[in-house]
Design an enzyme around this catalytic site. Sequence first.
Site, short mmCIF file in Angstrom:
data_model
loop_
_atom_site.label_atom_id
_atom_site.label_comp_id
_atom_site.label_asym_id
_atom_site.label_seq_id
_atom_site.Cartn_x
_atom_site.Cartn_y
_atom_site.Cartn_z
N ASP A 164 -3.41 15.96 -7.02
CA ASP A 164 -2.24 15.17 -7.39
C ASP A 164 -1.84 15.49 -8.83
O ASP A 164 -2.69 15.83 -9.67
CB ASP A 164 -2.53 13.68 -7.28
CG ASP A 164 -2.72 13.23 -5.84
OD1 ASP A 164 -2.35 13.97 -4.92
OD2 ASP A 164 -3.26 12.11 -5.66
N ARG A 165 -0.58 15.33 -9.12
CA ARG A 165 -0.08 15.61 -10.47
C ARG A 165 -0.86 14.84 -11.53
O ARG A 165 -1.16 15.39 -12.61
CB ARG A 165 1.41 15.25 -10.54
CG ARG A 165 2.06 15.54 -11.87
CD ARG A 165 3.55 15.25 -11.81
NE ARG A 165 4.20 15.58 -13.06
CZ ARG A 165 5.50 15.48 -13.27
NH1 ARG A 165 6.29 15.05 -12.29
NH2 ARG A 165 6.03 15.79 -14.43
#
Length: 324
Positions: free
Chosen positions: A149-150
């Site tokens: 995930d970012r």
Amino acid sequence: MSNLSESSSQKSPGGPRVRHVTVTAEQAGQRLDNFLIRELKGLPRSRVYRLVRKGEVRVNLGRVDARYRLQSGDRVRIPPVRLGAAPSHRVPADLETGRILFEDEHLLVLDKPAGVAVHGGTGISAGVVEALRARRPGIPFLELVHRLDRDTSGCLMLAKSRAALTGLHAALRRDETGPPITKHYVALVKGRPARRRIEVQAGLQRNTVRGGERMVSVSGDGDAAESVFRLRRPGPVCSEVEIELVTGRTHQARVHAAHIGHPIAGDRKYGDRELNKRARAAGLKRLALHAHTLAFTHPVTGEACRVEASVPTVFAEAYQGLNP
């Protein structure tokens, strides 16, 4: 520069041109959509799929599905497309400085910083993989093995050869042909788990909609997902845990943590609003999830490898600040 040999093109006066490229052995096995996204940098993914559906992209003169896996010798027709300005690589200029955890001719493992996407997408001009391709033009092949995930930091693995990518994907699928990849994360979660070890087996359903926002949710009809939570440091307000992801579903650690009543601090999608507010006051401005270790068998050499990314110091600071 394309990794495929360009054999012919048709010029359009004053504009883009049709390109015909021949797939090399190194590129064989790559999905058509992923290839096009790389070739047509800056073009939205939705438009790439539309070009394929309309038949403007052809393989060996015929229509194919976007999921078609390219074969060595395939001829791919890429239609004339007007692209926007070249994407800016919104990643730290010192992305590689002190962050390369492992590298050889087949693999690269990077300690990805939080807040940086692994690849470009909706609203994101470019991510880690695009930036590395731009900064290392001499590497003919560079693909993500898995994703983070970012807002998650830590171990991110990229393949520098097709053989490495194929072998590692088999390991991620836990094929019986070889040992699996073992992934351990460190997180700060709400409260104190009642047991030192909690095994979670709960299926996950992607793209459920809640309040107009796309979510992943626990569902008996979802994909099988398994996580193991181990208590590292207990606390009355928040605890530090290790999370082993036996499977690798989207948002798995975050959704499973919330499912057992211990959401991850700083998680604005699945977390606890009050805990997040207190965590920000304690100096935590990010999701408290970090990909700490990767253990795997090298897909080419057969060597046993273990890579570790140090837990960010902000985790310890937030733990102390949250627990009186």
